[in-house]
Write a protein that holds these residues in place. Structure first.
Motif, PDB file in Angstrom:
ATOM      1  N   ALA A 192      24.486  27.773 120.806  1.00 27.90           N
ATOM      2  CA  ALA A 192      25.422  27.165 119.855  1.00 27.90           C
ATOM      3  C   ALA A 192      26.835  27.742 119.969  1.00 27.90           C
ATOM      4  O   ALA A 192      27.806  26.978 120.049  1.00 27.90           O
ATOM      5  N   PRO A 193      27.002  29.064 119.991  1.00 24.78           N
ATOM      6  CA  PRO A 193      28.369  29.576 120.106  1.00 24.78           C
ATOM      7  C   PRO A 193      29.048  29.219 121.427  1.00 24.78           C
ATOM      8  O   PRO A 193      30.252  28.979 121.463  1.00 24.78           O
ATOM      9  N   LEU A 194      28.281  29.168 122.508  1.00 27.64           N
ATOM     10  CA  LEU A 194      28.856  28.784 123.792  1.00 27.64           C
ATOM     11  C   LEU A 194      29.404  27.357 123.738  1.00 27.64           C
ATOM     12  O   LEU A 194      30.546  27.105 124.137  1.00 27.64           O
ATOM     13  N   TYR A 195      28.589  26.435 123.247  1.00 20.53           N
ATOM     14  CA  TYR A 195      29.038  25.050 123.162  1.00 20.53           C
ATOM     15  C   TYR A 195      30.175  24.900 122.161  1.00 20.53           C
ATOM     16  O   TYR A 195      31.149  24.184 122.417  1.00 20.53           O
ATOM     17  N   TYR A 196      30.082  25.561 121.023  1.00 23.22           N
ATOM     18  CA  TYR A 196      31.139  25.449 120.021  1.00 23.22           C
ATOM     19  C   TYR A 196      32.463  25.923 120.600  1.00 23.22           C
ATOM     20  O   TYR A 196      33.482  25.241 120.504  1.00 23.22           O
ATOM     21  N   ARG A 197      32.464  27.102 121.196  1.00 20.86           N
ATOM     22  CA  ARG A 197      33.705  27.656 121.733  1.00 20.86           C
ATOM     23  C   ARG A 197      34.251  26.769 122.851  1.00 20.86           C
ATOM     24  O   ARG A 197      35.455  26.522 122.927  1.00 20.86           O
ATOM     25  N   ALA A 198      33.388  26.282 123.725  1.00 24.91           N
ATOM     26  CA  ALA A 198      33.840  25.454 124.848  1.00 24.91           C
ATOM     27  C   ALA A 198      34.394  24.117 124.380  1.00 24.91           C
ATOM     28  O   ALA A 198      35.453  23.679 124.841  1.00 24.91           O
ATOM     29  N   VAL A 199      33.700  23.469 123.461  1.00 20.63           N
ATOM     30  CA  VAL A 199      34.055  22.109 123.061  1.00 20.63           C
ATOM     31  C   VAL A 199      35.175  22.073 122.030  1.00 20.63           C
ATOM     32  O   VAL A 199      36.063  21.227 122.105  1.00 20.63           O
ATOM     33  N   PHE A 200      35.156  23.001 121.075  1.00 16.11           N
ATOM     34  CA  PHE A 200      36.050  22.870 119.932  1.00 16.11           C
ATOM     35  C   PHE A 200      37.195  23.873 119.874  1.00 16.11           C
ATOM     36  O   PHE A 200      38.020  23.797 118.965  1.00 16.11           O
ATOM     37  N   THR A 201      37.255  24.822 120.799  1.00 16.88           N
ATOM     38  CA  THR A 201      38.344  25.796 120.778  1.00 16.88           C
ATOM     39  C   THR A 201      38.923  25.953 122.170  1.00 16.88           C
ATOM     40  O   THR A 201      38.376  25.428 123.144  1.00 16.88           O
ATOM     41  N   ASP A 202      40.000  26.687 122.236  1.00 16.91           N
ATOM     42  CA  ASP A 202      40.578  27.048 123.532  1.00 16.91           C
ATOM     43  C   ASP A 202      40.300  28.502 123.855  1.00 16.91           C
ATOM     44  O   ASP A 202      40.893  29.063 124.778  1.00 16.91           O
ATOM     45  N   ASP A 203      39.407  29.138 123.091  1.00 14.66           N
ATOM     46  CA  ASP A 203      39.072  30.535 123.324  1.00 14.66           C
ATOM     47  C   ASP A 203      38.281  30.662 124.628  1.00 14.66           C
ATOM     48  O   ASP A 203      37.430  29.822 124.933  1.00 14.66           O
ATOM     49  N   PRO A 204      38.551  31.708 125.378  1.00 15.88           N
ATOM     50  CA  PRO A 204      37.875  31.869 126.673  1.00 15.88           C
ATOM     51  C   PRO A 204      36.401  32.238 126.513  1.00 15.88           C
ATOM     52  O   PRO A 204      36.009  32.884 125.541  1.00 15.88           O
ATOM     53  N   LEU A 205      35.621  31.830 127.478  1.00 13.78           N
ATOM     54  CA  LEU A 205      34.206  32.185 127.541  1.00 13.78           C
ATOM     55  C   LEU A 205      34.055  33.289 128.581  1.00 13.78           C
ATOM     56  O   LEU A 205      33.594  33.058 129.691  1.00 13.78           O
ATOM     57  N   THR A 206      34.460  34.473 128.233  1.00 13.89           N
ATOM     58  CA  THR A 206      34.463  35.591 129.168  1.00 13.89           C
ATOM     59  C   THR A 206      33.076  36.209 129.292  1.00 13.89           C
ATOM     60  O   THR A 206      32.250  36.091 128.374  1.00 13.89           O
ATOM     61  N   PRO A 207      32.816  36.898 130.395  1.00 14.93           N
ATOM     62  CA  PRO A 207      31.525  37.589 130.528  1.00 14.93           C
ATOM     63  C   PRO A 207      31.293  38.614 129.417  1.00 14.93           C
ATOM     64  O   PRO A 207      30.167  38.754 128.934  1.00 14.93           O
ATOM     65  N   GLU A 208      32.348  39.298 129.007  1.00 15.59           N
ATOM     66  CA  GLU A 208      32.199  40.279 127.921  1.00 15.59           C
ATOM     67  C   GLU A 208      31.759  39.591 126.636  1.00 15.59           C
ATOM     68  O   GLU A 208      30.882  40.076 125.926  1.00 15.59           O
ATOM     69  N   TRP A 209      32.389  38.456 126.329  1.00 16.62           N
ATOM     70  CA  TRP A 209      32.046  37.727 125.108  1.00 16.62           C
ATOM     71  C   TRP A 209      30.608  37.213 125.176  1.00 16.62           C
ATOM     72  O   TRP A 209      29.872  37.307 124.196  1.00 16.62           O
ATOM     73  N   THR A 210      30.190  36.682 126.327  1.00 16.84           N
ATOM     74  CA  THR A 210      28.820  36.162 126.421  1.00 16.84           C
ATOM     75  C   THR A 210      27.797  37.287 126.254  1.00 16.84           C
ATOM     76  O   THR A 210      26.731  37.061 125.684  1.00 16.84           O
ATOM     77  N   ARG A 211      28.113  38.482 126.738  1.00 20.22           N
ATOM     78  CA  ARG A 211      27.194  39.616 126.532  1.00 20.22           C
ATOM     79  C   ARG A 211      27.067  39.974 125.054  1.00 20.22           C
ATOM     80  O   ARG A 211      25.995  40.385 124.603  1.00 20.22           O
ATOM     81  N   THR A 212      28.152  39.808 124.287  1.00 18.18           N
ATOM     82  CA  THR A 212      28.063  40.119 122.851  1.00 18.18           C
ATOM     83  C   THR A 212      27.111  39.158 122.140  1.00 18.18           C
ATOM     84  O   THR A 212      26.465  39.550 121.170  1.00 18.18           O
ATOM     85  N   LEU A 213      27.032  37.921 122.617  1.00 21.55           N
ATOM     86  CA  LEU A 213      26.091  36.975 122.016  1.00 21.55           C
ATOM     87  C   LEU A 213      24.667  37.509 122.123  1.00 21.55           C
ATOM     88  O   LEU A 213      23.897  37.468 121.159  1.00 21.55           O
ATOM     89  N   VAL A 214      24.336  38.013 123.296  1.00 26.76           N
ATOM     90  CA  VAL A 214      22.991  38.539 123.532  1.00 26.76           C
ATOM     91  C   VAL A 214      22.787  39.829 122.756  1.00 26.76           C
ATOM     92  O   VAL A 214      21.717  40.053 122.173  1.00 26.76           O
ATOM     93  N   SER A 215      23.803  40.679 122.689  1.00 22.60           N
ATOM     94  CA  SER A 215      23.635  41.949 121.957  1.00 22.60           C
ATOM     95  C   SER A 215      23.458  41.717 120.468  1.00 22.60           C
ATOM     96  O   SER A 215      22.763  42.485 119.801  1.00 22.60           O
ATOM     97  N   HIS A 216      24.043  40.640 119.921  1.00 23.58           N
ATOM     98  CA  HIS A 216      23.798  40.320 118.513  1.00 23.58           C
ATOM     99  C   HIS A 216      22.381  39.801 118.304  1.00 23.58           C
ATOM    100  O   HIS A 216      21.777  40.037 117.261  1.00 23.58           O
ATOM    101  N   LEU A 217      21.860  39.099 119.284  1.00 26.83           N
ATOM    102  CA  LEU A 217      20.480  38.597 119.200  1.00 26.83           C
ATOM    103  C   LEU A 217      19.477  39.702 119.427  1.00 26.83           C
ATOM    104  O   LEU A 217      18.445  39.757 118.746  1.00 26.83           O
ATOM    105  N   LEU A 218      19.747  40.570 120.391  1.00 22.03           N
ATOM    106  CA  LEU A 218      18.815  41.640 120.777  1.00 22.03           C
ATOM    107  C   LEU A 218      19.496  42.998 120.603  1.00 22.03           C
ATOM    108  O   LEU A 218      19.844  43.642 121.595  1.00 22.03           O
ATOM    109  N   PRO A 219      19.693  43.437 119.369  1.00 23.56           N
ATOM    110  CA  PRO A 219      20.339  44.730 119.204  1.00 23.56           C
ATOM    111  C   PRO A 219      19.463  45.844 119.794  1.00 23.56           C
ATOM    112  O   PRO A 219      18.245  45.743 119.843  1.00 23.56           O
ATOM    113  N   ASP A 220      20.126  46.897 120.263  1.00 24.92           N
ATOM    114  CA  ASP A 220      19.379  48.015 120.878  1.00 24.92           C
ATOM    115  C   ASP A 220      18.507  48.756 119.894  1.00 24.92           C
ATOM    116  O   ASP A 220      18.578  48.814 118.787  1.00 24.92           O
TER     117      ASP A 220
END
Length: 190
Positions: A162-190
């Motif tokens: 959902a955040p990937l599609y939202y950011r890509a479709v509705f914003t001009d915010d970049p989809l950087t590798p660092e940002w995509t890793r944060t999505l996973v870290s929020h889902l799978l905290p250490d």
């Protein structure tokens, strides 16, 4: 005297026959029209003209622009994306999110997604998310087969897809590798 299967008459459409050629030409025309920002609006007559087929052929097969876009999107998003297998859920999801971000950053892909969601309504949204959810489901099932606990498909979709599609479709915010890793870290905290 018995007849074999090879001597029986064949029915139905032939792979690579006229129907397949028409579908390929129409799909190509849709992708070209969607990618051409200054070009013709996406209408059945414009698609038919670009594809070199009669508009009634397109109307008969797809009915409306939304249905046509959903078919093109489903075709585009099926089978072209390799589900990663890094040996861990975190690694798989990080690679998946990064690869999907790269795909969504492609201007032609993004134009198709935006057009499909815009004109296709729920059918268009389902075409954009369907194959992606099946890919996430495959990642989660593989991890479960390894004997590990996983978040639900719904939670993973909400956290990664959902955040990937939202950011890509509705914003001009970049989809950087660092940002995509944060999505996973929020889902799978250490």
């Amino acid at each position: 005297m018995s007849t074999t299967a090879s001597s029986a008459p064949q029915t139905g459409s032939r792979p690579g026959g006229r129907s397949a050629r028409v579908r390929a030409a129409v799909h190509r025309a849709v992708r070209e029209l969607v990618a051409d920002e200054a070009g013709d609006p996406l209408t059945i007559p414009a698609v038919a003209a670009r594809a070199g087929v009669h508009a009634t052929t397109v109307y008969r097969r797809w009915g409306a622009v939304g249905e046509l876009l959903a078919d093109v999107a489903t075709s585009r998003f099926s089978g072209d994306f390799v589900v990663p297998d890094t040996g861990s859920l975190r690694g798989d999801l990080e690679r998946y999110a990064s690869d999907l971000a790269k795909d969504l950053c492609d201007p032609d892909t993004l134009a198709l997604v935006r057009a499909t969601i815009g004109a296709g309504g729920e059918q268009g949204a389902a075409a954009c998310r369907g194959e992606r959810q099946r890919q996430l489901e495959a990642i989660l099932e593989r991890e479960q087969d390894r004997g590990e606990q996983t978040p639900s498909l719904e939670r993973t979709t909400d956290a990664v897809l959902a955040p990937l599609y939202y950011r890509a479709v509705f914003t001009d915010d970049p989809l950087t590798p660092e940002w995509t890793r944060t999505l996973v870290s929020h889902l799978l905290p250490d």
